[in-house]
Design an enzyme around this catalytic site. Sequence first.
Site, PDB file in Angstrom:
ATOM      1  N   PHE A 110      -4.422 -40.588 -15.863  1.00 39.93           N
ATOM      2  CA  PHE A 110      -5.955 -42.106 -16.286  1.00 39.93           C
ATOM      3  C   PHE A 110      -6.618 -41.272 -17.062  1.00 39.93           C
ATOM      4  CE2 PHE A 110      -9.673 -41.739 -14.406  1.00 39.93           C
ATOM      5  CZ  PHE A 110      -9.299 -40.333 -12.790  1.00 39.93           C
ATOM      6  N   LYS A 111      -6.466 -40.065 -17.380  1.00 37.77           N
ATOM      7  CA  LYS A 111      -8.143 -39.442 -17.858  1.00 37.77           C
ATOM      8  C   LYS A 111      -8.364 -40.078 -19.031  1.00 37.77           C
ATOM      9  CE  LYS A 111      -9.901 -36.652 -14.411  1.00 37.77           C
ATOM     10  NZ  LYS A 111      -8.960 -36.830 -12.611  1.00 37.77           N
ATOM     11  N   ASP A 112      -6.825 -39.354 -19.937  1.00 40.64           N
ATOM     12  CA  ASP A 112      -6.598 -39.855 -21.114  1.00 40.64           C
ATOM     13  C   ASP A 112      -7.962 -41.176 -21.894  1.00 40.64           C
ATOM     14  OD1 ASP A 112      -5.094 -37.570 -21.767  1.00 40.64           O
ATOM     15  OD2 ASP A 112      -3.674 -38.312 -21.081  1.00 40.64           O
ATOM     16  N   ARG A 225     -17.294 -42.913 -19.267  1.00 35.92           N
ATOM     17  CA  ARG A 225     -15.913 -42.610 -19.147  1.00 35.92           C
ATOM     18  C   ARG A 225     -15.591 -43.557 -18.093  1.00 35.92           C
ATOM     19  NH1 ARG A 225     -13.957 -36.855 -16.526  1.00 35.92           N
ATOM     20  NH2 ARG A 225     -12.066 -37.928 -16.003  1.00 35.92           N
TER      21      ARG A 225
END
Length: 455
Positions: A110-112, A225
């Site tokens: 999910f960091k993408d 983020r």
Amino acid sequence: MKYISTRNSSKEYNFEQIFIKGLADDGGLFVPKSLKKFNNDELNKLKNLDYNGLSTEIINLFSSDFISKDELSSLIKKSYLTFREKDVVKFSNVGEIKLLELFHGPTLAFKDVAMQFIGNLYEYYLSKNDQKINIVVATSGDTGAAAIDAIKGKSNLNIFVLHPNNRISSVQRKIMTTIDEKNVFNIAIDGNFDDCQNIVKSMFYDLEFSKSINMSGVNSINWARIIAQAVYYFYSYFKLDQETISFSVPTGNFGDVFAGYLAKKMGLPIDKLIVATNENDILHRAISKGDYVSKQVKETLSPSMDIQLASNFERLIYYVNNSDSKITADIMKKVKQNSYNIEKSNLDIIQKDFLSESCNERETLEIIKKNYEENNIILDPHTAVGVGAAKKLSFNDCVVLSTAHPCKFPDATNSAINKHEKLPDELQHVLDKNENFQVLKNSTEDVKKFVKSKV
Ligand SMILES: *Cc1c(COP(=O)(O)O)cnc(C)c1O
């Protein structure tokens, strides 16, 4: 929008400053001075937007003094073109539970979602500022890969990623270390994730050093983020069209679940946010009984959550204490001495929004096995913790954030079901390409020297 530090509300910052700095000089985290709260009519207007359109509306509330809405919109489109799903995220079912699959980006976690956006945000910033920026970031496995993919090959940017040596999965490592670009540097630290994070923090606090290399950070405390992640909470609510919605969120640094809390504070009808932890259960102890005392980090099957001190928890402390930066600063002193217990009155406030559970290793493997047998779905170990926590709390109608593709953790799925998912074709090459990384001692000085020699 104006921002302040959680530890000092007298100094104001704009979006550009908080995005580039990441962390306030006083050690606090940036938060908006005030938050937009949507009413029902306003929420209804967002309802039918596609993912990119919704991202633009949400993020623009926070960044309009930095980038125009039109430019933001094209930047977002460009960011999510790299995803394998047209709508960026995807829903699926495991039994009664719904999964929100967030792992369809280039590095399968999910960091993408936030990082592809951030990479382009840096590029946008540098198109207006004649500078060279050095990004230094600690990773428990997935942040590093996502950051490298987002930054690789971009001009006037270098990226240094610190990962704990031998403590991330080999697929996680290879996705980072097989990228052959002049501006990418991988460092394996002889220590755990918290050691890596501490080194990066000390480098930031050494203002002489951090200014000398124009250092910037992309770890999960970066507000940019958080806002990119808040979008999929809104999106889920609109797509699933329920009156209220609850989420179970596999949690490490409290970034992803904090994004859900932010969405709730902005008026999204979220009922509960379940904080799901592995055996590194400080957040579960904190939320269930106020015990915010860290212990030794354990290595688990879900390494991206092998964290004790969750940086973003400071933001929750700030909000729970009525946005009082003085109280927050005092509490953070106690946290630093590892002697903070959450007061009963604050715990009551936290428990209105949050539930928590933790799954041990055996339970995580059982969840993977059971879901494979019953639903023919292979869960990655992080998602399994999210599913397990929801089950333990008998919260069956929640949405579990599925944070990584199972192929990233073949050892975990092999030990649960003797099976592993194959990497998507476009990533197969990382398995036998040459790796490039430098092993360094758990020493801030050594890392500084290495970074200096490369910038
Ligand atoms: C980073 C990560 C988490 C934890 O997210 P936080 O924002 O740190 O709480 C969970 N699962 C996976 C796969 C991750 O990469």
